[in-house]
Design an enzyme around this catalytic site. Structure first.
Site, mmCIF file in Angstrom:
data_model
loop_
_atom_site.group_PDB
_atom_site.id
_atom_site.type_symbol
_atom_site.label_atom_id
_atom_site.label_comp_id
_atom_site.label_asym_id
_atom_site.label_seq_id
_atom_site.Cartn_x
_atom_site.Cartn_y
_atom_site.Cartn_z
ATOM 1 N N LYS A 152 -4.595 55.959 23.393
ATOM 2 C CA LYS A 152 -4.144 56.342 21.887
ATOM 3 C C LYS A 152 -3.025 56.889 21.842
ATOM 4 C CE LYS A 152 -6.120 58.530 17.873
ATOM 5 N NZ LYS A 152 -7.476 59.445 17.344
ATOM 6 N N LYS B 202 -4.718 51.930 20.679
ATOM 7 C CA LYS B 202 -4.140 52.212 19.452
ATOM 8 C C LYS B 202 -3.016 53.113 19.116
ATOM 9 C CE LYS B 202 -6.310 55.154 15.576
ATOM 10 N NZ LYS B 202 -7.265 56.220 15.403
#
Length: 332
Positions: free
Chosen positions: A202, A256
């Site tokens: 992320k 992400k």
């Protein structure tokens, strides 16, 4: 490699008709490849449109159940839940995350009571929807996010969600060691069937703005998240993060944001024989909607092409706010 050359070799031959293109298509996109993120808000029979995410709303628990039924009808196998926590329930320590009657737990239980195993429920584990400072964990006097102390709270949050009926625990906090701690706690509590989908890579991205509006943390964040979310410049570090989370018991991993990080999706897919998911985040969704509204592209075509790109890069599935619309297009 073939030795044939033009005109014996004509690559356009197989593109001439629809049936032929279908026969040689290398990548396929289906509703089963989609996960639909949904935002939960207080109230009953409530819908709250989110201005920065046109077409996306927050829904009260009863309406979340209706959306879950829509997902089942469209062939979407899983929904992901995120809570809108009111200011009065936020605190420095994010204690509302441990409340067994919080929005996330009530929505999870309601969906499972209504639909059982007809749909999966993925729950977000991180403290930013619950903290008054907007960080994903506990902070010290200097504003630094504490790792080990935060992990202790995340374990309690994960167990809270598992008790409510969560099928997949998805830690999005990026604290070191949290996957192993959560897995151990789930096993000890008898939740051996509960999956962990780790937000393993992320990034500290500029694409998260509308999401912060959706969960009510816009304007609360003090500082930034660069001490725990990843540097957008790094790929090899992402592989180390994925390797660590898999060693600690993650069943699947996530990258992400999505489209700006397709190279990371491919690298993870090539290095690890596990399901890799991508999150097409709020800023990506908003850009597609803005492009369509400006007449810069056909909305349906943009949605399906971008989702197909994730699959081509190696993603087993995609979390997308366009999931229901895309599933209906694919099922038409």
């Amino acid at each position: 490699m073939t030795n044939a050359a033009f005109p014996d070799l004509r690559l356009r031959r197989t593109r001439r008709t629809g049936w032929s293109r279908a026969m040689v298509r290398e990548t396929h996109l289906a509703p089963s490849n989609l996960i639909w993120p949904l935002f939960v808000c207080p109230g009953t029979a409530t819908e709250e449109p989110i201005a920065s995410l046109p077409g996306v709303s927050r829904w009260s628990v009863d309406r979340i159940v209706e959306r879950a039924k829509d997902a089942v009808a469209a062939g979407i196998p899983c929904i992901a839940l995120f809570p809108y926590t009111e200011a009065g329930r936020r605190s420095d320590d994010g204690a509302e995350a441990l409340n067994p009657d919080n929005l996330m737990c009530r929505a999870t239980a309601a969906v499972k009571d209504a639909l059982g195993d007809a749909i999966g429920v993925l729950t977000d584990v991180a403290l930013d929807p619950y903290t008054s400072h907007g960080q994903d964990g506990l902070v010290d006097e200097g504003g630094y996010v504490l790792n080990d102390e935060t992990v202790d709270v995340l374990v309690g949050q994960a167990l809270n969600q598992a008790r409510a009926g969560a099928d997949i625990i998805a830690p999005s906090d990026m604290m070191d060691g949290r996957v192993g701690a959560i897995r151990e706690a789930l096993e000890m509590e008898g939740f051996t069937h509960v999956q962990i989908m780790s937000y393993a890579a992320k990034y500290a991205s500029a694409f998260y703005g509308p999401f912060r509006d959706a969960v009510g943390s816009r304007g609360l964040l003090k500082g930034d998240k660069k001490t725990y979310q990843m540097d957008p410049a790094n790929v090899e570090e992402a592989l180390r993060e994925v390797e660590a989370d898999l060693a600690e018991g993650a069943d699947s991993v996530m990258v992400k944001p999505g489209l700006p990080y397709l190279d990371v999706v491919r690298a993870v897919k090539d290095h690890f024989a596990v399901p890799v998911y991508a999150y097409q985040v709020s800023g990506e969704y908003a850009m597609i909607e803005a492009a369509a509204a400006a007449g810069a592209g056909d909305r349906d075509a943009l949605v399906l092409e971008t989702l197909l790109a994730f699959r081509r890069a190696g993603a087993a599935g995609v979390l997308s706010y366009h999931a229901l619309h895309a599933a209906r297009l694919l099922g038409a």
